[in-house]
Design a protein around this motif. Structure first.
Motif, PDB file in Angstrom:
ATOM      1  N   MET A 115      32.875  66.976 -19.935  1.00  0.00           N
ATOM      2  CA  MET A 115      33.086  67.520 -18.427  1.00  0.00           C
ATOM      3  C   MET A 115      31.600  68.058 -18.279  1.00  0.00           C
ATOM      4  SD  MET A 115      35.280  68.321 -16.356  1.00  0.00           S
ATOM      5  CE  MET A 115      36.817  68.344 -17.331  1.00  0.00           C
ATOM      6  N   ASP A 134      37.856  62.533  -7.307  1.00  0.00           N
ATOM      7  CA  ASP A 134      38.104  61.585  -7.921  1.00  0.00           C
ATOM      8  C   ASP A 134      36.702  61.351  -9.159  1.00  0.00           C
ATOM      9  OD1 ASP A 134      39.097  60.698  -5.225  1.00  0.00           O
ATOM     10  OD2 ASP A 134      37.842  59.663  -5.037  1.00  0.00           O
ATOM     11  N   VAL A 155      36.509  63.865 -11.725  1.00  0.00           N
ATOM     12  CA  VAL A 155      37.539  64.744 -12.768  1.00  0.00           C
ATOM     13  C   VAL A 155      38.409  63.204 -12.791  1.00  0.00           C
ATOM     14  CG1 VAL A 155      39.049  66.706 -12.798  1.00  0.00           C
ATOM     15  CG2 VAL A 155      36.395  66.810 -11.438  1.00  0.00           C
ATOM     16  N   ALA A 156      39.929  62.324 -11.563  1.00  0.00           N
ATOM     17  CA  ALA A 156      40.672  61.970 -12.468  1.00  0.00           C
ATOM     18  C   ALA A 156      40.044  60.421 -12.694  1.00  0.00           C
ATOM     19  CB  ALA A 156      41.106  61.599 -11.013  1.00  0.00           C
ATOM     20  N   HIS A 197      37.727  61.313 -14.862  1.00  0.00           N
ATOM     21  CA  HIS A 197      37.612  61.917 -16.819  1.00  0.00           C
ATOM     22  C   HIS A 197      38.846  61.089 -17.679  1.00  0.00           C
ATOM     23  CE1 HIS A 197      37.524  65.824 -19.465  1.00  0.00           C
ATOM     24  NE2 HIS A 197      36.065  64.847 -19.810  1.00  0.00           N
ATOM     25  N   ASP A 198      39.979  62.526 -16.138  1.00  0.00           N
ATOM     26  CA  ASP A 198      41.126  62.413 -17.149  1.00  0.00           C
ATOM     27  C   ASP A 198      41.917  60.885 -17.382  1.00  0.00           C
ATOM     28  OD1 ASP A 198      40.069  65.649 -17.017  1.00  0.00           O
ATOM     29  OD2 ASP A 198      42.492  65.168 -15.561  1.00  0.00           O
TER      30      ASP A 198
END
Ligand code: HEM
Ligand code: SF4
Ligand code: FES
Lengths: 225, 255
Positions: free
Chosen positions: B175, B201, B203-204, B206-207
């Motif tokens: 993060m 996008d 964060v998506a 990243h996950d």
């Protein structure tokens, strides 16, 4: 991509922060209510009965209490669901551990959120069975909650006071990191604000601990009896 | 100085890997940590052994390649310093030093201390850019930027993408890296058109890469060689909240 925000790690944190804050608000009201014990049995029992009649005559007896319980249950379940999902993810994100573990740079409060949460949960279950339903209370007289509390923290039941203290201190640690973390999750974004958020969380946790611990120790020392 | 090194040796992605001890003698306190490893590797080569594989490039603290966890701390004990800029004088004669690769599912070990940080590229590809007309460089004063924003954006732009934040995080979360990129671009006027899609996008991505979620544990900033502030993550969270709210408004009106 129109995935729901709750599917992301950041969305789960937001759910955790919002439900956590709901629970904190409850804790504040609950503490204020508990402190009525210092005004005597009548005042305390009257307060406990009043809780059952909030919303009268708009709402029938105890309806408010049940609405509040439903909201709190939802908050607890949402909180634990998000916490579990993030904990499982964190574990999967580091399949091989370090042979040499570095020393903690952040706070120990942050590192004990998960196990601390489990202690709090176990305590909440015990606490409801003790003082709400009365099953685990030595007196369990629903009409006279003051007497139940005094019986609970009698000196020869020191282990009850010990567990209570452990749970309250756990809540204190949980909130010391939790409040700061929740503010960050909801967008606290400057270094200056970070210092204030940390100070606020610490102060809040200390006051809350003191408020909750004052009751059993007042009973233990005979100040309330 | 004479040192004992315990180094993670792993022949390839499939190998299980193990810590192996080596003695290094006559290390100069003025050597960098990587030079000390070079000395070890030269000896290993002369002895006909496989040298220790590690990433490095600039050796001046700006490329972010030199990933290794030294005694449990990414980039070693000195704050705000990459491994290549760490000098042996920070250690004492007779020390035992443990050296391990970044540990994260999203950063699989390629060999020894070398990990694949392609997951960071995936995050950047998801939104770590601006759309600007190419051609001659624009006039520098054409788009004014408030000083405070410029400073905060510049601070975030110092991120060298090394991955130490992931290595240090108890959740294996990226993060801090993601927030640094979002802050660096999102505070600039040029970064506004993609601001909402960028955060969602990235964060998506990243996950999707298998990083853990941030719990504000605070281990990343002390490990970051560029000192990217923790509060940067609050900027990401704020952008995420704003973008999610707008997007749910859009789907509500569109649907
Ligand atoms: C009195 C009840 C509780 C209150 C007031 C409370 C409050 C909070 C708050 C404010 C946060 C911060 C949210 C954030 O990080 O953005 C938090 C986080 C958390 N809570 Fe609770 N909580 C309670 C009970 C529990 C329980 C019963 C559990 C688990 C069984 C739990 C587990 C966690 C975990 C794992 C986190 C995340 C910690 C982290 O950031 O690593 N909590 N809580
Ligand atoms: S935020 Fe710091 S630790 Fe993380 S990748 Fe960037 S420079 Fe490295
Ligand atoms: S080798 Fe480039 S930062 Fe260390």
């Amino acid at each position: 991509m129109t995935a729901s925000p709750i599917r992301s790690t950041v969305g789960k944190k937001i759910l955790m922060a919002v439900t956590g804050i709901l629970l904190v608000l409850f804790l504040v009201l609950h503490m204020v209510g508990n402190l009525k014990i210092f005004f005597g049995a009548e005042s305390f029992d009257h307060y406990a009965h009043w809780l059952r009649s909030i919303g009268n005559p708009l709402l029938p007896e105890t309806w408010f209490l049940w609405i509040q319980r439903a909201v709190l249950t939802f908050a607890v379940l949402g909180h634990i669901w998000a916490a579990t999902a993030l904990a499982l993810r964190a574990r999967a994100a580091r399949p091989v551990r370090y042979a040499h573990r570095g020393k903690v740079q952040g706070s120990y409060a942050a590192r004990t959120m998960r196990w601390g949460g489990v202690i709090i949960l176990l305590f909440v279950i015990y606490h409801i069975l003790d003082l709400t339903t009365g099953h685990l209370n030595p007196v369990g007289d629903k009409a006279h909650p003051y007497g139940n509390v005094v019986a609970d923290f009698a000196p020869d039941r020191w282990y009850v006071t010990l567990f209570y203290t452990l749970a309250v201190v756990s809540v204190g640690f949980h909130l010391r990191h939790g409040l700061y973390s929740a503010l960050r999750t909801l967008g606290q974004q400057t270094k200056h604000g970070e210092r204030r958020a940390r100070a606020f969380a610490l102060g809040f946790a200390v006051v809350l601990c003191a408020g909750y611990l004052s009751v059993p120790f007042a009973v233990l020392t005979g100040l309330v009896g | 100085m004479n040192l004992t090194l315990r180094i993670w040796r792993q022949q390839g992605p499939q190998d299980k890997g193990r810590m192996v001890s080596y003695q290094v003698t006559d290390v100069s306190p003025d050597m960098s940590f990587l030079e000390m490893l070079d000395v070890l590797n030269e000896r290993l080569i002369l002895e006909g052994e496989e040298p220790v594989a590690f990433d490095h490039d600039c050796r001046e603290g700006i490329c972010g390649a030199c990933s290794m966890v030294i005694n449990g701390t990414p980039h070693g004990p000195q704050k705000m310093t990459t491994t290549c800029q760490l000098h042996m004088r920070t250690f004492s004669d007779g020390d035992t030093i443990d050296i391990e690769p970044w540990r994260a599912k999203a950063f699989p070990v390629i060999k020894d201390l070398v990990v694949n940080r392609g997951a960071f590229d995936k995050i950047i590809q998801a939104g770590g850019y601006i759309s600007a007309p190419t051609g001659s460089a624009p006039e520098a004063h054409a788009t004014p930027v408030p000083k405070a924003d410029a400073d905060a954006a510049f601070e975030a732009a110092e991120c060298i993408g090394c991955g130490a934040c992931v290595a240090a995080c108890p959740n294996g979360s990226a993060m801090l890296f993601t927030a640094a990129k979002i802050t660096h671009l999102g505070l600039m006027p040029q970064g506004q058109p993609e601001r909402d899609s960028r955060v969602l996008d990235m964060v998506a991505a990243h996950d999707e890469a298998g990083f853990g979620g941030c719990t504000n544990a605070g281990e990343c900033t002390p490990a970051c060689p560029k000192g990217i502030p923790l509060a940067t993550i609050g900027r990401l969270n704020r952008d995420f909240l704003a973008a999610s709210r707008k997007r749910s408004g859009e789907t509500a009106t569109a649907g």
